[in-house]
Design a protein around this motif. Sequence first.
Motif, PDB file in Angstrom:
ATOM      1  N   TYR A  84       0.237  -0.818   0.192  1.00 42.38           N
ATOM      2  CA  TYR A  84      -0.080   0.054   0.004  1.00 42.38           C
ATOM      3  C   TYR A  84       0.744   1.149  -0.134  1.00 42.38           C
ATOM      4  CZ  TYR A  84      -4.184  -2.731   1.105  1.00 42.38           C
ATOM      5  OH  TYR A  84      -4.748  -3.965   1.351  1.00 42.38           O
ATOM      6  N   PHE A  85       1.634   2.148   0.786  1.00 40.78           N
ATOM      7  CA  PHE A  85       1.833   2.470   1.377  1.00 40.78           C
ATOM      8  C   PHE A  85       3.844   2.988   0.927  1.00 40.78           C
ATOM      9  CE2 PHE A  85      -1.149   2.261   4.620  1.00 40.78           C
ATOM     10  CZ  PHE A  85      -1.980   2.721   3.947  1.00 40.78           C
ATOM     11  N   GLY A  86       4.312   1.872   0.432  1.00 40.47           N
ATOM     12  CA  GLY A  86       5.552   1.975   0.784  1.00 40.47           C
ATOM     13  C   GLY A  86       6.189   2.137   1.856  1.00 40.47           C
ATOM     14  N   TYR A 205      16.364  10.220  -1.808  1.00 38.62           N
ATOM     15  CA  TYR A 205      15.825   8.829  -1.762  1.00 38.62           C
ATOM     16  C   TYR A 205      15.273   8.300  -3.001  1.00 38.62           C
ATOM     17  CZ  TYR A 205      16.175   9.182   3.698  1.00 38.62           C
ATOM     18  OH  TYR A 205      16.793   9.137   4.641  1.00 38.62           O
ATOM     19  N   VAL A 206      15.998   6.652  -3.501  1.00 40.86           N
ATOM     20  CA  VAL A 206      15.437   6.252  -4.535  1.00 40.86           C
ATOM     21  C   VAL A 206      14.067   5.663  -3.304  1.00 40.86           C
ATOM     22  CG1 VAL A 206      15.386   3.405  -5.572  1.00 40.86           C
ATOM     23  CG2 VAL A 206      17.199   5.221  -5.120  1.00 40.86           C
ATOM     24  N   HIS A 207      12.796   5.698  -3.979  1.00 42.27           N
ATOM     25  CA  HIS A 207      11.674   4.806  -3.986  1.00 42.27           C
ATOM     26  C   HIS A 207      10.888   4.376  -4.398  1.00 42.27           C
ATOM     27  CE1 HIS A 207      11.280   8.279  -0.687  1.00 42.27           C
ATOM     28  NE2 HIS A 207      11.870   9.110  -1.777  1.00 42.27           N
ATOM     29  N   VAL A 208      10.951   2.739  -3.652  1.00 46.50           N
ATOM     30  CA  VAL A 208      10.624   1.410  -4.874  1.00 46.50           C
ATOM     31  C   VAL A 208       9.248   1.353  -4.739  1.00 46.50           C
ATOM     32  CG1 VAL A 208      10.654  -1.052  -5.538  1.00 46.50           C
ATOM     33  CG2 VAL A 208      13.091   0.417  -5.432  1.00 46.50           C
ATOM     34  N   PRO A 209       8.318   1.915  -5.495  1.00 43.68           N
ATOM     35  CA  PRO A 209       6.709   1.687  -4.885  1.00 43.68           C
ATOM     36  C   PRO A 209       6.372   0.802  -4.531  1.00 43.68           C
ATOM     37  CG  PRO A 209       7.372   2.139  -7.916  1.00 43.68           C
ATOM     38  CD  PRO A 209       8.485   1.276  -6.899  1.00 43.68           C
ATOM     39  N   PRO A 210       5.380   0.300  -4.507  1.00 47.73           N
ATOM     40  CA  PRO A 210       4.928  -0.799  -3.341  1.00 47.73           C
ATOM     41  C   PRO A 210       4.686  -1.930  -5.010  1.00 47.73           C
ATOM     42  CG  PRO A 210       3.301   0.942  -2.694  1.00 47.73           C
ATOM     43  CD  PRO A 210       4.368   1.375  -3.306  1.00 47.73           C
ATOM     44  N   ALA A 211       4.170  -2.889  -4.685  1.00 44.90           N
ATOM     45  CA  ALA A 211       3.913  -3.927  -5.723  1.00 44.90           C
ATOM     46  C   ALA A 211       2.496  -3.933  -5.784  1.00 44.90           C
ATOM     47  CB  ALA A 211       4.749  -5.666  -5.539  1.00 44.90           C
ATOM     48  N   PRO A 212       1.599  -3.688  -6.897  1.00 49.38           N
ATOM     49  CA  PRO A 212       0.618  -3.880  -7.135  1.00 49.38           C
ATOM     50  C   PRO A 212      -0.001  -5.088  -7.322  1.00 49.38           C
ATOM     51  CG  PRO A 212       1.168  -3.457  -9.462  1.00 49.38           C
ATOM     52  CD  PRO A 212       2.133  -3.453  -8.253  1.00 49.38           C
ATOM     53  N   SER A 217       0.769 -13.552  -6.599  1.00 51.04           N
ATOM     54  CA  SER A 217       1.459 -13.300  -4.990  1.00 51.04           C
ATOM     55  C   SER A 217       2.202 -14.822  -4.928  1.00 51.04           C
ATOM     56  CB  SER A 217       0.699 -12.206  -4.668  1.00 51.04           C
ATOM     57  OG  SER A 217      -0.525 -13.441  -4.385  1.00 51.04           O
ATOM     58  N   LEU A 218       2.338 -14.996  -3.741  1.00 48.65           N
ATOM     59  CA  LEU A 218       2.793 -16.143  -3.168  1.00 48.65           C
ATOM     60  C   LEU A 218       1.583 -16.788  -1.974  1.00 48.65           C
ATOM     61  CD1 LEU A 218       5.507 -16.557  -0.323  1.00 48.65           C
ATOM     62  CD2 LEU A 218       3.629 -16.998   0.379  1.00 48.65           C
ATOM     63  N   ALA A 447      11.861  -9.405  -5.727  1.00 47.96           N
ATOM     64  CA  ALA A 447      12.239  -8.281  -5.896  1.00 47.96           C
ATOM     65  C   ALA A 447      10.713  -7.960  -5.223  1.00 47.96           C
ATOM     66  CB  ALA A 447      11.716  -7.533  -7.535  1.00 47.96           C
ATOM     67  N   SER A 448       8.969  -8.771  -5.569  1.00 47.52           N
ATOM     68  CA  SER A 448       8.103  -8.105  -4.928  1.00 47.52           C
ATOM     69  C   SER A 448       7.781  -8.365  -3.767  1.00 47.52           C
ATOM     70  CB  SER A 448       7.415  -8.888  -5.856  1.00 47.52           C
ATOM     71  OG  SER A 448       6.986 -10.252  -5.459  1.00 47.52           O
ATOM     72  N   MET A 449       9.379  -8.833  -2.561  1.00 46.24           N
ATOM     73  CA  MET A 449       8.697  -9.709  -1.183  1.00 46.24           C
ATOM     74  C   MET A 449       9.570  -9.295  -0.181  1.00 46.24           C
ATOM     75  SD  MET A 449       6.409 -11.574  -0.848  1.00 46.24           S
ATOM     76  CE  MET A 449       7.030 -12.949   0.356  1.00 46.24           C
ATOM     77  N   LYS A 450      10.109  -7.920  -0.654  1.00 43.89           N
ATOM     78  CA  LYS A 450      12.146  -7.757  -0.138  1.00 43.89           C
ATOM     79  C   LYS A 450      11.147  -7.471   1.490  1.00 43.89           C
ATOM     80  CE  LYS A 450      15.066  -7.374  -3.189  1.00 43.89           C
ATOM     81  NZ  LYS A 450      16.367  -8.425  -3.105  1.00 43.89           N
TER      82      LYS A 450
END
Length: 530
Positions: A84-86, A205-212, A217-218, A447-450
Amino acid sequence: MANATHEAGSGPLPRQIPYIIANEGAERFSFYGMRNILTPFLISTLLLFIPLEDRTGEAKHVFHTFVIGVYFFPLLGGFLADRYFGKYNTIFWLSLVYVAGHACLAIFEDNLTGFYFGLFLIALGAGGIKPLVSAFVGDQFDQTNKKRAKVVYDAFYWIINFGSFFASLLMPLFLKNYGPSVAFGIPGLLMALATLIFWLGNKKYVHVPPAPPSPDSLTRVARTALLAKKPGQGRPGLVVAAMGAAGAVVSLLMSFSWGFVIAACTALVLLLAFGGIGTAMQLERARGHHPDEAVEGVRAVLRILVVFALVTPFWSLFDQKASTWIVQANAMTSPVLNLLGWEFQILPAQMQAVNPALVMLLIPFNNLVIYPLLRKGGVEPTALRRMTAGIVFSAVSWLVIGWIQVSMDAGTPMSILWQLAPYALLTMGEVLVSATGLEFAYSQAPASMKGSIMSFWTLAVTVGNLWVLIVNASVKNDAVLGHIGDTGLSVIAFQMFFFAAFAMVTALLFGLYARRYKMVDNYRAQPAVA
């Protein structure tokens, strides 16, 4: 030459890193400042209404319940950040909750409900941001400078212990000389400063956006694997997962006899363990329903979770330095030391300053001396080898602390300085397990689960403290006490040797699993853009 450097992963250090490192140092001072005086404060002040003989046990219960909360809420923080929020927004807003929790401790020093509410807010705030800050560090790197990440993670862990050292040294003095309002208020001010520093670096900062939301998904891949039918075959994985769910329900029903914290944490462990095993048994059935990349991502997560599970006994040993070891130190003699003409007497809670002081020395010592020597000898100190050795060091430290306790039980007066040896051994274990684990967790996570994977790493601490609560609860049983009495050991000495054996067995299992584990590289491919 520049391109060759970037291809080798040795590009320049991101300029925003100092803001994160400074934030972490101030935040860790605030956390360890309050945590390291929590047990002494509970015993000497807040729990005076409890009979003296039960007060120490209740203080340990409150302390480890708090630690369980701190390392449980990363699941919530990781989920909110990833979906949701990053990471940045989640860290910032939960940091404000964290500050409010410190304020409650300072204000409600003599109010049980208000003080416990403050502990809850700190657990929510500290726990919620804990996996995200370390993952946020990793987000600032890519393939061009990924080799700098190890140096930064070491610096990250070094600054954690820099803050912890001064907090461990100073806060017991503030508690003794100025009272709990001041002693708990100062960490609150440091947390407010940490939040301000973090906010100041926002533009860099580098802001990696939240995954949609992803259909691959897992949880969706796992559900597909468990429910998928195969002609002529049953669904053994689903049966195993259902057994875990049934066990979780039984565990929750035992809340009245076990206590809610033990019951709820045990239920979570059963769901994760049996659900993970069941998913692994039928994972191939998800192919065709989901892309191969998604299926392999789930396989990678399950392999990582086995590593995390095997680390949990280490945390059951490590976190007791702030409870069991302090209780032991309270019964030891404390000599008056003379340092450059200044005489002082070490307080039991101040012994915890030894741990971060040694961490700050051991991290550079290992990197500059130990690891190069091992490489020259033909042994590569891989992450999993370091972690295996770290668990062994922690087990040996508890053998030593157990020997000290046996000597005390025999009537031999023991100086508090005897604890220096087990602190040194435990700290070496911490450097090899905890500092390495941060890097390992980020590099192995898809990547989507950091954020979520870093949350599972911190959940290992929750499970470690769960073992402590279970062992402490079991020694209240008359039958167990009878068996302990037959050994000729006191209850506390028996527990110390039990935890040492627990860690030794785990180290063996960890080493065997590490030999089969295949490392992957999940750093981002594209250069970071601030």
